[in-house]
Scaffold this active site. Sequence first.
Site, PDB file in Angstrom:
ATOM      1  CE  LYS A   1      -3.835  -2.631   2.259  1.00  0.00           C
ATOM      2  NZ  LYS A   1      -4.609  -2.739   3.603  1.00  0.00           N
TER       3      LYS A   1
ATOM      4  CE1 TYR B   1      -8.967  -3.330   0.931  1.00  0.00           C
ATOM      5  CE2 TYR B   1      -8.485  -1.705  -0.834  1.00  0.00           C
ATOM      6  CZ  TYR B   1      -7.887  -2.735  -0.133  1.00  0.00           C
ATOM      7  OH  TYR B   1      -7.026  -3.133   0.243  1.00  0.00           O
TER       8      TYR B   1
ATOM      9  CG  ASN C   1      -3.653  -2.807   6.546  1.00  0.00           C
ATOM     10  OD1 ASN C   1      -3.516  -2.312   5.929  1.00  0.00           O
ATOM     11  ND2 ASN C   1      -4.454  -3.858   7.471  1.00  0.00           N
TER      12      ASN C   1
ATOM     13  CG  HIS D   1      -5.212  -6.102   0.165  1.00  0.00           C
ATOM     14  ND1 HIS D   1      -6.199  -6.441   0.667  1.00  0.00           N
ATOM     15  CD2 HIS D   1      -4.675  -7.047  -1.055  1.00  0.00           C
ATOM     16  CE1 HIS D   1      -6.452  -7.272  -0.124  1.00  0.00           C
ATOM     17  NE2 HIS D   1      -6.078  -7.628  -1.108  1.00  0.00           N
TER      18      HIS D   1
ATOM     19  CD  GLU E   1      -7.986  -9.493  -3.833  1.00  0.00           C
ATOM     20  OE1 GLU E   1      -6.638 -10.243  -3.796  1.00  0.00           O
ATOM     21  OE2 GLU E   1      -9.209  -9.142  -3.390  1.00  0.00           O
TER      22      GLU E   1
HETATM   23  P1  CMP Z   1      -6.571  -5.559   3.841  1.00  0.00           P
HETATM   24  O1  CMP Z   1      -6.239  -5.901   4.111  1.00  0.00           O
HETATM   25  O2  CMP Z   1      -6.164  -4.493   3.063  1.00  0.00           O
HETATM   26  O3  CMP Z   1      -8.626  -5.834   3.461  1.00  0.00           O
HETATM   27  C1  CMP Z   1      -9.241  -4.523   4.143  1.00  0.00           C
HETATM   28  C2  CMP Z   1      -9.057  -3.578   4.369  1.00  0.00           C
HETATM   29  O4  CMP Z   1      -9.761  -2.594   5.063  1.00  0.00           O
HETATM   30  C3  CMP Z   1      -8.063  -3.539   4.942  1.00  0.00           C
HETATM   31  O5  CMP Z   1      -6.560  -5.063   4.727  1.00  0.00           O
HETATM   32  C4  CMP Z   1      -7.694  -2.526   6.470  1.00  0.00           C
HETATM   33  O6  CMP Z   1      -6.266  -1.841   5.318  1.00  0.00           O
HETATM   34  C5  CMP Z   1      -8.566  -1.817   6.208  1.00  0.00           C
HETATM   35  N1  CMP Z   1      -9.585  -1.792   7.514  1.00  0.00           N
HETATM   36  C6  CMP Z   1      -9.980  -3.335   7.600  1.00  0.00           C
HETATM   37  N2  CMP Z   1     -10.692  -2.772   9.240  1.00  0.00           N
HETATM   38  C7  CMP Z   1     -11.017  -1.331   9.212  1.00  0.00           C
HETATM   39  C8  CMP Z   1     -11.135  -0.401   9.920  1.00  0.00           C
HETATM   40  N3  CMP Z   1     -11.467  -0.769  11.050  1.00  0.00           N
HETATM   41  N4  CMP Z   1     -10.910   0.898  10.262  1.00  0.00           N
HETATM   42  C9  CMP Z   1      -9.896   1.429   9.382  1.00  0.00           C
HETATM   43  N5  CMP Z   1      -9.097   0.680   7.681  1.00  0.00           N
HETATM   44  C10 CMP Z   1     -10.047  -0.396   8.440  1.00  0.00           C
END
Ligand code: CMP
Length: 143
Positions: A9, A49, A112, A115, A126
């Site tokens: 990301k 998403y 985070n 992904h 994807e």
């Molecule tokens: P990812 O593995 O990309 O899958 C969905 C994404 O949504 C996740 O990582 C986070 O980046 C985001 N995400 C999931 N839960 C939350 C939350 N409670 N607040 C903000 N972002 C979230």
Amino acid sequence: MEQTFIMIKPDGVQRNLVGEIIGRFEKKGFSLKGLKLLSVERGFAEKHYEDLSSKPFFNGLVEYIISGPVVAMIWEGKNVVTTGRKIIGATNPSDSAPGTIRGDFAVDIGRNVIHGSDSVGSARKEIALWFPEGPVAWSSSLN
Ligand code: CMP
């Protein structure tokens, strides 16, 4: 052989974690089958998403993904979807074990770093979305 879609990301790219992350997948024994650095538009991020479109964090998530370039990858190997998710760690970095990518490099669920597809079916979808031209671009398409 099983494949998964992995995206570094914008925060991971900005923090110069690309080499570190690729190294972890390579050293585990997985093979890199597709790789590109790209910026995505809002509509594309919303499509990636779309399953989360009803979540309160959806708009913030889309803003985050379009905030800078990402690295999109296809990785291949035995059980790469499940094992890849283990290498990445829990979605919320507060719950990610040390030694995982998120456990070592993230503190915020909204930043985070990476992904990874959550199932073989999502991986297929994807990969098709992110690599419509196929995993490797041919030089004949450059001019
Ligand atoms: P990812 O593995 O990309 O899958 C969905 C994404 O949504 C996740 O990582 C986070 O980046 C985001 N995400 C999931 N839960 C939350 C939350 N409670 N607040 C903000 N972002 C979230």
